[in-house]
Design a protein around this motif. Sequence first.
Motif, PDB file in Angstrom:
ATOM      1  N   LYS A  75     -14.426 -18.946 -17.448  1.00  0.00           N
ATOM      2  CA  LYS A  75     -15.178 -19.525 -18.622  1.00  0.00           C
ATOM      3  C   LYS A  75     -16.514 -18.765 -18.977  1.00  0.00           C
ATOM      4  O   LYS A  75     -16.609 -18.709 -19.978  1.00  0.00           O
ATOM      5  CB  LYS A  75     -15.323 -21.010 -18.336  1.00  0.00           C
ATOM      6  CG  LYS A  75     -15.832 -21.815 -19.580  1.00  0.00           C
ATOM      7  CD  LYS A  75     -15.793 -23.328 -19.177  1.00  0.00           C
ATOM      8  CE  LYS A  75     -16.608 -24.127 -20.506  1.00  0.00           C
ATOM      9  NZ  LYS A  75     -16.882 -25.401 -19.908  1.00  0.00           N
ATOM     10  N   ARG A  76     -17.189 -18.436 -17.924  1.00  0.00           N
ATOM     11  CA  ARG A  76     -18.565 -17.838 -18.067  1.00  0.00           C
ATOM     12  C   ARG A  76     -18.169 -16.375 -18.711  1.00  0.00           C
ATOM     13  O   ARG A  76     -18.961 -15.950 -19.753  1.00  0.00           O
ATOM     14  CB  ARG A  76     -19.246 -17.889 -16.795  1.00  0.00           C
ATOM     15  CG  ARG A  76     -20.636 -16.974 -16.994  1.00  0.00           C
ATOM     16  CD  ARG A  76     -21.321 -16.838 -15.663  1.00  0.00           C
ATOM     17  NE  ARG A  76     -20.491 -16.367 -14.591  1.00  0.00           N
ATOM     18  CZ  ARG A  76     -19.821 -14.837 -14.447  1.00  0.00           C
ATOM     19  NH1 ARG A  76     -20.370 -14.235 -15.372  1.00  0.00           N
ATOM     20  NH2 ARG A  76     -19.165 -14.745 -13.533  1.00  0.00           N
ATOM     21  N   GLN A  77     -17.287 -15.825 -18.174  1.00  0.00           N
ATOM     22  CA  GLN A  77     -16.731 -14.468 -18.562  1.00  0.00           C
ATOM     23  C   GLN A  77     -16.772 -14.518 -19.978  1.00  0.00           C
ATOM     24  O   GLN A  77     -17.032 -13.771 -20.869  1.00  0.00           O
ATOM     25  CB  GLN A  77     -15.894 -13.656 -17.741  1.00  0.00           C
ATOM     26  CG  GLN A  77     -15.710 -12.077 -18.463  1.00  0.00           C
ATOM     27  CD  GLN A  77     -14.607 -11.490 -17.459  1.00  0.00           C
ATOM     28  OE1 GLN A  77     -13.506 -12.120 -17.199  1.00  0.00           O
ATOM     29  NE2 GLN A  77     -15.052 -10.409 -16.939  1.00  0.00           N
ATOM     30  N   CYS A  78     -15.780 -15.435 -20.433  1.00  0.00           N
ATOM     31  CA  CYS A  78     -15.342 -15.663 -21.838  1.00  0.00           C
ATOM     32  C   CYS A  78     -16.603 -15.647 -22.795  1.00  0.00           C
ATOM     33  O   CYS A  78     -16.712 -15.299 -23.643  1.00  0.00           O
ATOM     34  CB  CYS A  78     -14.224 -16.783 -21.990  1.00  0.00           C
ATOM     35  SG  CYS A  78     -12.724 -16.371 -21.370  1.00  0.00           S
ATOM     36  N   ARG A  79     -17.471 -16.705 -22.284  1.00  0.00           N
ATOM     37  CA  ARG A  79     -18.568 -17.013 -23.228  1.00  0.00           C
ATOM     38  C   ARG A  79     -19.346 -15.546 -23.485  1.00  0.00           C
ATOM     39  O   ARG A  79     -20.222 -15.535 -24.373  1.00  0.00           O
ATOM     40  CB  ARG A  79     -19.462 -18.141 -22.747  1.00  0.00           C
ATOM     41  CG  ARG A  79     -18.645 -19.223 -22.756  1.00  0.00           C
ATOM     42  CD  ARG A  79     -19.412 -20.674 -22.341  1.00  0.00           C
ATOM     43  NE  ARG A  79     -18.774 -21.819 -22.730  1.00  0.00           N
ATOM     44  CZ  ARG A  79     -19.033 -22.500 -23.697  1.00  0.00           C
ATOM     45  NH1 ARG A  79     -19.793 -21.816 -24.816  1.00  0.00           N
ATOM     46  NH2 ARG A  79     -18.350 -23.754 -24.123  1.00  0.00           N
ATOM     47  N   GLU A  80     -19.625 -14.972 -22.078  1.00  0.00           N
ATOM     48  CA  GLU A  80     -20.257 -13.689 -22.328  1.00  0.00           C
ATOM     49  C   GLU A  80     -19.839 -12.603 -23.318  1.00  0.00           C
ATOM     50  O   GLU A  80     -20.702 -12.132 -24.079  1.00  0.00           O
ATOM     51  CB  GLU A  80     -20.706 -13.114 -20.986  1.00  0.00           C
ATOM     52  CG  GLU A  80     -21.336 -13.829 -19.933  1.00  0.00           C
ATOM     53  CD  GLU A  80     -21.223 -13.328 -18.355  1.00  0.00           C
ATOM     54  OE1 GLU A  80     -20.688 -12.355 -18.302  1.00  0.00           O
ATOM     55  OE2 GLU A  80     -22.167 -13.869 -17.640  1.00  0.00           O
ATOM     56  N   ILE A  81     -18.523 -12.683 -23.213  1.00  0.00           N
ATOM     57  CA  ILE A  81     -17.648 -11.639 -24.165  1.00  0.00           C
ATOM     58  C   ILE A  81     -17.929 -12.127 -25.688  1.00  0.00           C
ATOM     59  O   ILE A  81     -18.298 -11.444 -26.656  1.00  0.00           O
ATOM     60  CB  ILE A  81     -16.423 -11.634 -23.986  1.00  0.00           C
ATOM     61  CG1 ILE A  81     -16.297 -10.800 -22.606  1.00  0.00           C
ATOM     62  CG2 ILE A  81     -15.462 -10.869 -25.197  1.00  0.00           C
ATOM     63  CD1 ILE A  81     -15.087 -10.902 -21.937  1.00  0.00           C
ATOM     64  N   ALA A  82     -17.921 -13.745 -25.897  1.00  0.00           N
ATOM     65  CA  ALA A  82     -17.912 -14.270 -27.135  1.00  0.00           C
ATOM     66  C   ALA A  82     -19.476 -13.834 -27.779  1.00  0.00           C
ATOM     67  O   ALA A  82     -19.694 -13.782 -28.835  1.00  0.00           O
ATOM     68  CB  ALA A  82     -17.756 -15.834 -27.080  1.00  0.00           C
ATOM     69  N   ALA A  83     -20.445 -13.843 -26.744  1.00  0.00           N
ATOM     70  CA  ALA A  83     -21.904 -13.622 -27.253  1.00  0.00           C
ATOM     71  C   ALA A  83     -21.922 -12.472 -27.820  1.00  0.00           C
ATOM     72  O   ALA A  83     -22.906 -12.062 -28.901  1.00  0.00           O
ATOM     73  CB  ALA A  83     -22.862 -13.856 -26.106  1.00  0.00           C
ATOM     74  N   VAL A  84     -21.128 -11.537 -27.382  1.00  0.00           N
ATOM     75  CA  VAL A  84     -21.251 -10.167 -27.925  1.00  0.00           C
ATOM     76  C   VAL A  84     -20.719  -9.785 -29.281  1.00  0.00           C
ATOM     77  O   VAL A  84     -21.232  -9.240 -30.250  1.00  0.00           O
ATOM     78  CB  VAL A  84     -20.777  -9.135 -27.109  1.00  0.00           C
ATOM     79  CG1 VAL A  84     -20.534  -7.537 -27.512  1.00  0.00           C
ATOM     80  CG2 VAL A  84     -21.534  -8.929 -25.671  1.00  0.00           C
ATOM     81  N   ILE A  85     -19.385 -10.556 -29.479  1.00  0.00           N
ATOM     82  CA  ILE A  85     -18.556 -10.530 -30.633  1.00  0.00           C
ATOM     83  C   ILE A  85     -19.531 -11.349 -31.815  1.00  0.00           C
ATOM     84  O   ILE A  85     -19.756 -10.737 -32.733  1.00  0.00           O
ATOM     85  CB  ILE A  85     -17.306 -11.394 -30.501  1.00  0.00           C
ATOM     86  CG1 ILE A  85     -16.691 -10.586 -29.460  1.00  0.00           C
ATOM     87  CG2 ILE A  85     -16.893 -11.532 -31.771  1.00  0.00           C
ATOM     88  CD1 ILE A  85     -15.222 -11.236 -29.061  1.00  0.00           C
ATOM     89  N   ASP A  86     -20.138 -12.267 -31.250  1.00  0.00           N
ATOM     90  CA  ASP A  86     -21.110 -13.184 -32.276  1.00  0.00           C
ATOM     91  C   ASP A  86     -22.312 -12.242 -32.809  1.00  0.00           C
ATOM     92  O   ASP A  86     -22.353 -12.338 -33.961  1.00  0.00           O
ATOM     93  CB  ASP A  86     -21.439 -14.365 -31.601  1.00  0.00           C
ATOM     94  CG  ASP A  86     -21.928 -15.497 -32.544  1.00  0.00           C
ATOM     95  OD1 ASP A  86     -21.196 -15.892 -33.370  1.00  0.00           O
ATOM     96  OD2 ASP A  86     -23.252 -15.663 -32.528  1.00  0.00           O
ATOM     97  N   ARG A  87     -22.901 -11.466 -31.597  1.00  0.00           N
ATOM     98  CA  ARG A  87     -23.977 -10.587 -32.258  1.00  0.00           C
ATOM     99  C   ARG A  87     -23.494  -9.741 -33.213  1.00  0.00           C
ATOM    100  O   ARG A  87     -24.300  -9.590 -34.340  1.00  0.00           O
ATOM    101  CB  ARG A  87     -24.709  -9.966 -30.954  1.00  0.00           C
ATOM    102  CG  ARG A  87     -25.607  -9.034 -31.500  1.00  0.00           C
ATOM    103  CD  ARG A  87     -26.399  -8.576 -30.454  1.00  0.00           C
ATOM    104  NE  ARG A  87     -25.336  -7.898 -29.173  1.00  0.00           N
ATOM    105  CZ  ARG A  87     -24.849  -6.727 -29.280  1.00  0.00           C
ATOM    106  NH1 ARG A  87     -25.015  -5.864 -30.083  1.00  0.00           N
ATOM    107  NH2 ARG A  87     -24.010  -6.418 -28.235  1.00  0.00           N
TER     108      ARG A  87
END
Length: 134
Positions: A79-91
């Motif tokens: 779940k943490r890894q997914c959120r870290e990846i999501a943060a890059v996409i969001d940026r």
Amino acid sequence: MIDVENYVVDKVAKALRAEFKGIFVVSTDTDAPSKFPAVCFWEQSNVPLAKTQTAHCRENHTELMYQGNIYSNLMSGGKRQCREIAAVIDRVMTEMGFIRIFGQPVLNPADTSISRYALRYKGIVGKDGIVYTS
């Protein structure tokens, strides 16, 4: 038709590959990626903005929606890894001018042991390539 999908998807993919070595990124959807971590990111909708069309129905702007599904098979920390990846996409997406309209963990029906996070973005793009928030 105003078509910026390749540009947007390539920009997201390059940023992800720079941050996460070996990440699998595709521009189609799948419930069962062949490698992990994985991101499926694609243009889900491209609709002309009728109020800015010319009298001859020429498109000046289009409303776009992008969908992203992020997958991690980590037994601990998926779940943490997914959120870290999501943060890059969001940026990357917000830097281009898109607005996130959805973001949450979702069940992965193909394999419930795999963590999955879904994102959606929307924006209006002019024929000049500029993204306008709606």
